[in-house]
Design a protein around this motif. Sequence first.
Motif, PDB file in Angstrom:
ATOM      1  N   ALA A  13     -47.802 -23.287  71.240  1.00 45.67           N
ATOM      2  CA  ALA A  13     -46.551 -23.335  70.476  1.00 45.67           C
ATOM      3  C   ALA A  13     -45.782 -24.598  70.844  1.00 45.67           C
ATOM      4  O   ALA A  13     -45.715 -24.997  72.007  1.00 45.67           O
ATOM      5  N   ILE A  14     -45.211 -25.230  69.832  1.00 44.76           N
ATOM      6  CA  ILE A  14     -44.375 -26.413  70.036  1.00 44.76           C
ATOM      7  C   ILE A  14     -43.083 -26.220  69.251  1.00 44.76           C
ATOM      8  O   ILE A  14     -43.091 -25.601  68.173  1.00 44.76           O
ATOM      9  N   ALA A  15     -41.980 -26.706  69.799  1.00 43.00           N
ATOM     10  CA  ALA A  15     -40.699 -26.534  69.118  1.00 43.00           C
ATOM     11  C   ALA A  15     -39.809 -27.738  69.396  1.00 43.00           C
ATOM     12  O   ALA A  15     -39.922 -28.399  70.430  1.00 43.00           O
ATOM     13  N   VAL A  16     -38.953 -28.007  68.426  1.00 43.69           N
ATOM     14  CA  VAL A  16     -37.935 -29.050  68.585  1.00 43.69           C
ATOM     15  C   VAL A  16     -36.596 -28.429  68.217  1.00 43.69           C
ATOM     16  O   VAL A  16     -36.370 -28.043  67.066  1.00 43.69           O
ATOM     17  N   ASN A  17     -35.729 -28.281  69.209  1.00 40.61           N
ATOM     18  CA  ASN A  17     -34.397 -27.728  68.968  1.00 40.61           C
ATOM     19  C   ASN A  17     -33.382 -28.863  68.841  1.00 40.61           C
ATOM     20  O   ASN A  17     -33.468 -29.874  69.540  1.00 40.61           O
ATOM     21  N   ASN A  18     -32.426 -28.663  67.933  1.00 40.78           N
ATOM     22  CA  ASN A  18     -31.415 -29.701  67.644  1.00 40.78           C
ATOM     23  C   ASN A  18     -32.113 -31.008  67.266  1.00 40.78           C
ATOM     24  O   ASN A  18     -31.984 -32.034  67.957  1.00 40.78           O
ATOM     25  N   ILE A  19     -32.862 -30.949  66.169  1.00 38.29           N
ATOM     26  CA  ILE A  19     -33.721 -32.068  65.747  1.00 38.29           C
ATOM     27  C   ILE A  19     -32.940 -33.375  65.650  1.00 38.29           C
ATOM     28  O   ILE A  19     -33.415 -34.435  66.087  1.00 38.29           O
ATOM     29  N   PHE A  20     -31.749 -33.333  65.117  1.00 43.18           N
ATOM     30  CA  PHE A  20     -31.000 -34.572  64.875  1.00 43.18           C
ATOM     31  C   PHE A  20     -30.078 -34.935  66.032  1.00 43.18           C
ATOM     32  O   PHE A  20     -29.201 -35.791  65.881  1.00 43.18           O
ATOM     33  N   ASN A  21     -30.281 -34.282  67.187  1.00 43.37           N
ATOM     34  CA  ASN A  21     -29.515 -34.621  68.388  1.00 43.37           C
ATOM     35  C   ASN A  21     -28.003 -34.616  68.104  1.00 43.37           C
ATOM     36  O   ASN A  21     -27.256 -35.532  68.469  1.00 43.37           O
ATOM     37  N   THR A  22     -27.575 -33.551  67.460  1.00 44.98           N
ATOM     38  CA  THR A  22     -26.178 -33.428  67.029  1.00 44.98           C
ATOM     39  C   THR A  22     -25.258 -33.097  68.211  1.00 44.98           C
ATOM     40  O   THR A  22     -25.575 -32.234  69.027  1.00 44.98           O
ATOM     41  N   SER A  23     -24.151 -33.775  68.274  1.00 51.09           N
ATOM     42  CA  SER A  23     -23.138 -33.462  69.304  1.00 51.09           C
ATOM     43  C   SER A  23     -22.267 -32.310  68.811  1.00 51.09           C
ATOM     44  O   SER A  23     -21.783 -32.335  67.673  1.00 51.09           O
ATOM     45  N   TYR A  24     -22.067 -31.316  69.641  1.00 51.27           N
ATOM     46  CA  TYR A  24     -21.242 -30.170  69.246  1.00 51.27           C
ATOM     47  C   TYR A  24     -20.740 -29.446  70.493  1.00 51.27           C
ATOM     48  O   TYR A  24     -21.271 -29.624  71.593  1.00 51.27           O
ATOM     49  N   ARG A  25     -19.715 -28.640  70.282  1.00 46.88           N
ATOM     50  CA  ARG A  25     -19.212 -27.768  71.352  1.00 46.88           C
ATOM     51  C   ARG A  25     -19.002 -26.380  70.771  1.00 46.88           C
ATOM     52  O   ARG A  25     -18.504 -26.241  69.654  1.00 46.88           O
ATOM     53  N   ASN A  26     -19.391 -25.371  71.540  1.00 49.72           N
ATOM     54  CA  ASN A  26     -19.307 -23.987  71.078  1.00 49.72           C
ATOM     55  C   ASN A  26     -18.045 -23.333  71.640  1.00 49.72           C
ATOM     56  O   ASN A  26     -17.770 -23.423  72.840  1.00 49.72           O
ATOM     57  N   TYR A  27     -17.313 -22.656  70.782  1.00 44.45           N
ATOM     58  CA  TYR A  27     -16.059 -21.999  71.188  1.00 44.45           C
ATOM     59  C   TYR A  27     -16.278 -21.004  72.321  1.00 44.45           C
ATOM     60  O   TYR A  27     -15.402 -20.782  73.153  1.00 44.45           O
ATOM     61  N   LEU A  28     -17.482 -20.385  72.360  1.00 48.54           N
ATOM     62  CA  LEU A  28     -17.749 -19.346  73.346  1.00 48.54           C
ATOM     63  C   LEU A  28     -18.433 -19.887  74.602  1.00 48.54           C
ATOM     64  O   LEU A  28     -18.995 -19.125  75.377  1.00 48.54           O
ATOM     65  N   ASN A  29     -18.424 -21.203  74.768  1.00 49.50           N
ATOM     66  CA  ASN A  29     -18.937 -21.797  76.005  1.00 49.50           C
ATOM     67  C   ASN A  29     -17.741 -22.202  76.856  1.00 49.50           C
ATOM     68  O   ASN A  29     -16.923 -23.033  76.457  1.00 49.50           O
ATOM     69  N   ARG A  30     -17.646 -21.592  78.060  1.00 46.61           N
ATOM     70  CA  ARG A  30     -16.484 -21.836  78.910  1.00 46.61           C
ATOM     71  C   ARG A  30     -16.387 -23.289  79.350  1.00 46.61           C
ATOM     72  O   ARG A  30     -15.312 -23.768  79.731  1.00 46.61           O
ATOM     73  N   LEU A  31     -17.490 -24.031  79.316  1.00 45.75           N
ATOM     74  CA  LEU A  31     -17.487 -25.426  79.733  1.00 45.75           C
ATOM     75  C   LEU A  31     -17.237 -26.374  78.572  1.00 45.75           C
ATOM     76  O   LEU A  31     -17.453 -27.576  78.680  1.00 45.75           O
ATOM     77  N   ARG A  32     -16.810 -25.830  77.418  1.00 44.00           N
ATOM     78  CA  ARG A  32     -16.559 -26.682  76.259  1.00 44.00           C
ATOM     79  C   ARG A  32     -15.389 -27.637  76.497  1.00 44.00           C
ATOM     80  O   ARG A  32     -15.252 -28.640  75.811  1.00 44.00           O
ATOM     81  N   TYR A  33     -14.536 -27.358  77.469  1.00 44.07           N
ATOM     82  CA  TYR A  33     -13.418 -28.251  77.756  1.00 44.07           C
ATOM     83  C   TYR A  33     -13.910 -29.574  78.354  1.00 44.07           C
ATOM     84  O   TYR A  33     -13.213 -30.586  78.292  1.00 44.07           O
ATOM     85  N   TYR A  34     -15.099 -29.544  78.943  1.00 46.12           N
ATOM     86  CA  TYR A  34     -15.512 -30.666  79.772  1.00 46.12           C
ATOM     87  C   TYR A  34     -16.658 -31.501  79.200  1.00 46.12           C
ATOM     88  O   TYR A  34     -16.793 -32.665  79.552  1.00 46.12           O
ATOM     89  N   ALA A  35     -17.509 -30.907  78.346  1.00 50.60           N
ATOM     90  CA  ALA A  35     -18.690 -31.649  77.897  1.00 50.60           C
ATOM     91  C   ALA A  35     -19.255 -31.040  76.624  1.00 50.60           C
ATOM     92  O   ALA A  35     -18.967 -29.884  76.287  1.00 50.60           O
ATOM     93  N   ASP A  36     -20.095 -31.841  75.922  1.00 49.15           N
ATOM     94  CA  ASP A  36     -20.803 -31.340  74.752  1.00 49.15           C
ATOM     95  C   ASP A  36     -21.911 -30.384  75.178  1.00 49.15           C
ATOM     96  O   ASP A  36     -22.328 -30.350  76.344  1.00 49.15           O
ATOM     97  N   ASP A  37     -22.426 -29.661  74.192  1.00 46.46           N
ATOM     98  CA  ASP A  37     -23.569 -28.788  74.443  1.00 46.46           C
ATOM     99  C   ASP A  37     -24.854 -29.604  74.461  1.00 46.46           C
ATOM    100  O   ASP A  37     -24.829 -30.833  74.365  1.00 46.46           O
ATOM    101  N   LEU A  38     -26.007 -28.912  74.537  1.00 44.88           N
ATOM    102  CA  LEU A  38     -27.291 -29.590  74.708  1.00 44.88           C
ATOM    103  C   LEU A  38     -27.671 -30.461  73.510  1.00 44.88           C
ATOM    104  O   LEU A  38     -27.409 -30.108  72.360  1.00 44.88           O
ATOM    105  N   GLY A  39     -28.346 -31.556  73.809  1.00 46.79           N
ATOM    106  CA  GLY A  39     -28.906 -32.394  72.766  1.00 46.79           C
ATOM    107  C   GLY A  39     -30.318 -31.947  72.417  1.00 46.79           C
ATOM    108  O   GLY A  39     -30.720 -30.802  72.674  1.00 46.79           O
ATOM    109  N   ARG A  40     -31.087 -32.862  71.825  1.00 49.48           N
ATOM    110  CA  ARG A  40     -32.440 -32.527  71.372  1.00 49.48           C
ATOM    111  C   ARG A  40     -33.295 -32.043  72.543  1.00 49.48           C
ATOM    112  O   ARG A  40     -33.214 -32.560  73.654  1.00 49.48           O
TER     113      ARG A  40
END
Length: 799
Positions: free
Chosen positions: A762-789
């Motif tokens: 099995a092979i997978a690519v998550n966040n194909i376009f390496n989009t920058s985003y922050r999730n409201y339900l991530n307590r560390l959203r104040y400090y950094a973006d979420d994961l990239g590709r």
Amino acid sequence: MKSIIIGLVIAVSSFSYSQNCTYIFLGELKDFHDGTPIESATIYQKENDRYSFSDLNGKFKIENLCAGTLTLVISHANCETKTVSFEINSDTFKTILIEHHIEELKEVSVTAHIDKKETTTAQETVLKANTLKKYSALNLGDALKEVSGVSSINTGNSIVKPMINGMHSSRLLILNNNVRLQDQEWGIEHAPNVDINSADQISVIKGSGALAFGGDAVGGVIVINPSRIIRRDTLYGRTIIGGQSNGRGYNISSTLNKSYKSGWFANIQGSLKQNGDFKAPDYNLTNTGLKSQAFTVSAGKKKFESGFEVYYSYLNNEIGILGASHIGSTFDLVRAINSDEPNLIRDFSYDINAPKQDITHHLVKASYYKRFQKFGKVNLQYDYQNNQRFEFDVRIGETRNIPAIDLKLQTHTLLADVNLDADLDRKINFGIMGRFQDNFANPATEVRRLIPDYEKYDFGAYTTTEWQISEDLIVDAGIRYDFNRIDAKKFYLKSRWEERGYDMDFSDIIIEELPTQLLTNPIFNYHNISASAGVKYNFNDRSYIIANYALSSRPPNVSELFSDGLHHSAARFELGDLRFDKEIANRVSASYAYNGTTFNLLTEVFYNNIKDYMYLRPFDFILTNRGPFPLWQYQQTNAQLFGVDVTATYDVSNALQWQNKTAFIKGYDLKTDLPLIDMPSFNTTNQITYSNEAWYNFSARLKSDLVFEQNEFPDFNFEIEDELTGDMILVDISTPPPAYHLLHFSSEATFEINKKTNLNVAIAVNNIFNTSYRNYLNRLRYYADDLGRNITLQLQLNY
């Protein structure tokens, strides 16, 4: 010599002819539960290689038997094949009991791929092994997001707590191999201590419709089951090896199962994971590595009439927490919120430094069951859990390597449960539970203890029933009583004691007065009643409707009652309240399901009204000897939550399938008329899958995740004064991040190596376009973006 041989032959022949081979065996086959006769069963005589069949009364007759052993192999549709032996030395009559309702009792042992639902009328979704294998390198919270209406509340990427219809932590009950997980689940940054690789099937039950598991599951129940025991002589297993680009991580998991036709079995499973610093699209997320080791072993004997199991699991997680999230004061928090990048970015490393968590969880279980004719099944279980939690703050000097939080929680539980299933149209289940829990907060941390020492006693009794009214109508109902007692020893600063008004309400619990502190002995007793009732009606073979009502009652946890100090891994000061009363929820829900030849639809709606709802909210800031920190207080109010979850699939062709999962939820504080904090925003997932079995079971999926901005949130922002300029600074701790859209791709194929071995790639690519985003339900959203590709490769060898 010839004469001697002829003589022996004559003697043997004479002996054989002298045997009495005129005995008759009369048999009668009856169902184990209700004693009804079993007709048309096949009876194979092993010694004579002959067959006979039971009549309308379940009886059969075997004639011309010689003295000796008679072995019968009895088989029948929907029955468990049974082998019995008798010593024949005269005419014999025997009644033989066989199990005729093996499927209704969910005791299927021949195949290991049967959906086993835990409830009848609750909103329940089952995740099977084929789905769970995709999350071998991740954790429980990530896997459960496969279910519509289930999200997660995160602290970074490795601490993922499941959230069902907006509820999480103490409002979710997690059972691991029928043991309720006791791992200090009250904290948002406390992920469930479960190795996803030890699970073969997970049931997600929305709401508290499963009373046998507990009455305080306001949000839902998660039931994790290991692989079923296959009652035949076999040895099988699987090994998974994976790697991922983001975090340069690897994982390996291996499982080996041995079972015998006699019912004996043994399983062993182990997992190892490690990754270094993860990466957002534009920078490294410093100090976000993970090391995890897990080990599980079980053995026992399982037959229809009786069985036992001993089980042990071990899990150790060392988890780094984003270095930039370690703030020294509220001013650092303001700077972090207003900055596009973290204030600490270093080169990639596998090193895990403070702040970090180091958690070890042991689980031991011993269980036994016995079935009684025309009665039912009796289950007994004892389990012990030991949860050791270290949280390391960034400290200097001699305390550099001393954890700021050192908690050891030990739990003993006894369960007794009876299933009355002699009448399968009127099933009744009842049981009792006793639990003792001891928490030790080590004072050697040299930090004021956030959670005190305490002992907790729980007792529960319940009964449930399920009635098959007709072929299309099933109703069920249940009621449960729980008693909880918390006996704690806690120090309070005199200033805090008076500020909270405890000197007026709780002066009788002071047992020692010190110059600046009071030693108190708070003891709280809670009596809780919970109940549920539901109905399932089948319109036809393709559609049904479910309706369910659940009353649940949850006493406040130790964090909500006693929190009083700086929570270093959360970088905030938390305050509980001794005055909290239990939380009572009334939840109604309904589901409609349609399963057509090309189109499937599941629609689930719910309304949850919660009296004395407890939640943690930012309130202000507080000055400590390390500077000002955000002050978060537990509050109690009345709340309502409602929403709808939809899952739909459409087979465009034999090879192409479209699937949509959509969740909508709203939550409000009924006293202030404000939205509730930390509610998931509207989200929808669309997936297109191409499958071709002729190409080595090839499949490829393109998945779209669209998460909208949470536009209803409470404004808990506050201001602090800049000591240098005297200006007031807004601390925007409430505004959610913008909406985002992610695209993912995955593909797999299975290659047969030999008749008993295959390899899944099995092979997978998550966040194909390496989009920058922050999730409201991530307590560390104040400090950094979420994961990239993230590109992953996984090999699974089944043997």
